[in-house]
Design an enzyme around this catalytic site. Structure first.
Site, PDB file in Angstrom:
ATOM      1  N   CYS A  30      -2.013   9.359   2.410  1.00  0.00           N
ATOM      2  CA  CYS A  30      -1.560   8.847   1.112  1.00  0.00           C
ATOM      3  C   CYS A  30      -2.566   9.102  -0.008  1.00  0.00           C
ATOM      4  O   CYS A  30      -2.187   9.140  -1.178  1.00  0.00           O
ATOM      5  CB  CYS A  30      -1.243   7.356   1.209  1.00  0.00           C
ATOM      6  SG  CYS A  30      -2.643   6.330   1.712  1.00  0.00           S
ATOM      7  N   GLU A  87       0.863  -1.181   0.000  1.00  0.00           N
ATOM      8  CA  GLU A  87       0.000   0.000   0.000  1.00  0.00           C
ATOM      9  C   GLU A  87       0.895   1.225   0.000  1.00  0.00           C
ATOM     10  O   GLU A  87       1.453   1.599   1.030  1.00  0.00           O
ATOM     11  CB  GLU A  87      -0.918  -0.028   1.229  1.00  0.00           C
ATOM     12  CG  GLU A  87      -1.904  -1.182   1.250  1.00  0.00           C
ATOM     13  CD  GLU A  87      -2.923  -1.104   0.125  1.00  0.00           C
ATOM     14  OE1 GLU A  87      -3.162   0.009  -0.395  1.00  0.00           O
ATOM     15  OE2 GLU A  87      -3.489  -2.144  -0.242  1.00  0.00           O
TER      16      GLU A  87
END
Length: 456
Positions: A242, A208
């Site tokens: 993010c 991720e």
């Protein structure tokens, strides 16, 4: 020490205790009770680590984990049950199934930006799937990491789940071990190191990562509402998210109105002195503060731009028309700085977006639904929104993950259980009929098999 911890978990997995769904479910219930009891401790630890507001801690960390745990506990038996699938007529008579089995011993490496949620959420899925887990939380958030360690010790046997703390040298030592699965959340550069470490043993990974997430505002967008939603999505957690918008691409005719609306919404959210606001977090450490401060040099900060090194404070900032080769446009920003670039046509949009690797997220603000749909289909990205930012993360039915340089694999809800489960295919063949066509000798069967395959 680390090799022995890993071996202890491998030995425990061989006892097959974790294959018992009831055993897993009971531990998850115990974990849920512990997390609910300690919610205030968790939000306080997050505040101590980087002054994260309690509201943001609840909304983006504790509530997400609790909801995920409740869903997993409720659905676990259903998810773990073998799934019957339609059999192939070539195998008639047969019954075909998919079995979900755990990989074995799993390594979860969590980041610092959402240090609680991004540690516990993957852990929940890994445990639900029947694995043993070694969890490496971030050394940059010691208060949160220490509390996670205490919680895990309270709920789990160390040979089932263990927290290992430390810096780069500890992560390096962990990656030297042989794992059955690795789940990593963090930067692209470190993700490449993880993938390289996993390769010799062909260990499957979920990465991720992140990227430069574009946020497109076309000539039809509702500017006031657009500004409100971007201010929240960009500056929550001080931009250390993010999936936060990384840069704005706005139709040149709307830029002036956008700046006015952004100033008004930023004042409404954080007052005219954001440094004094209790609702605005801080940069995680001095290293990241210095990295972000360099991005502000020689740029036109139309809003914000103030910094305070002693308090690791960088004001919510908008930069007007930075060059594409400037420091702020090279890599993911990961902070409260938002570049704004105007465009004239779709050629400009495509040229800028495609000059970067595939992003983790993409956002479009438009009241032209056909155009928004076209933009969503035109570009490759992990996930995104039309007329909002980052909220796709909240739906457990949607897989969350990147594509290409922004990540490998996805999770959330049942997708997390599936990520940590190997799907084993099983065919149960009936004995009451055995068609002779597949067996040798094959003389005279070629035309027959062609006709059968054509019919199928």
């Amino acid at each position: 020490m680390i090799p022995q911890l890993v071996q202890d978990q491998k030995d425990f997995f061989k006892t097959r205790q974790t294959l018992n769904v009831t055993y897993r479910k009971n531990l998850l219930k115990k974990l849920l009770a512990e997390l609910i009891t300690r919610e205030h401790q968790i939000t306080e630890a997050l505040y101590q680590d980087f002054k994260k507001p309690e509201f943001e801690s609840i909304l983006t960390e504790t509530a997400i984990v609790i909801q995920d745990l409740k869903l997993t506990i409720k659905k676990l038996k259903q998810w773990a049950k073998p799934k019957r699938v339609f059999p192939s007529l070539l195998n008639f008579p047969s019954s075909d199934y998919l079995y979900s089995e755990p990989y074995g011993t799993v390594l979860v490496i969590a980041p610092w930006n959402y240090p609680y949620q991004l540690a516990i959420a993957p852990l929940v899925g890994a445990i639900a799937a029947g694995n043993t887990v070694i969890l490496k939380p971030s050394e940059l958030t010691p208060n949160t990491s220490n509390l996670i360690n205490d919680i895990i010790k309270t709920v789990f046997k160390p040979q089932h789940v263990t927290v290992v703390q430390g810096g780069v040298e500890v992560s390096t030592k962990l990656l030297e071990q042989q794992w059955d699965y690795i789940f990593f959340t963090g930067s692209v550069n470190v993700g490449k190191i993880v993938a390289k470490a996993a390769a010799p043993n062909l260990t499957p990974v979920t990465l991720e990562l992140g990227g430069k997430n574009p946020c497109i505002i076309d000539e039809t967008a509702n500017i006031k509402l657009t500004a409100k939603r971007i201010v929240w999505g960009k500056f929550v957690n001080a931009g250390q998210t993010c999936i936060a918008p990384d840069y704005i691409l706005i139709d040149e005719s709307r830029k002036g109105a956008f700046y006015k609306a952004m100033q008004a919404e930023m004042d409404e959210a954080y007052s005219t002195t954001p440094q004094n606001s209790k609702d605005f977090a801080r940069v995680i450490n001095k290293k990241n503060f210095e990295r972000l401060s360099k991005m502000l040099m020689d740029e036109n900060c139309v809003i914000g731009g103030q910094t305070d090194a002693d308090n690791l404070y960088i004001a919510p900032t908008l930069i007007d028309e930075p060059k594409l080769d400037s420091e702020v446009m090279k890599d993911e920003i990961f902070g409260p700085i938002l570049p704004v670039i105007s465009y004239k046509n779709e050629t400009d949009l495509e040229r800028i977006i495609l000059s970067y690797n595939k992003p983790l997220s993409l956002y479009v603000f438009s009241t032209n639904s056909a155009k928004a749909k076209q933009l969503m289909q035109q570009f490759s990205f992990g996930g995104g929104c039309v007329n909002d930012t980052i909220i796709h993360f909240a739906n457990h039915r949607l897989p969350f993950g990147g594509v290409g340089n922004s990540g490998i694999g996805a999770y959330h809800g049942k997708h997390t259980f599936d990520t940590f489960s190997h799907k084993k295919a099983v065919v149960k063949k009936g004995n009451w009929l055995d068609l002779p066509m597949r067996y040798a000798p094959y003389k005279g069967k070629v035309e027959l098999i062609r006709k059968v395959l054509k019919w199928l």
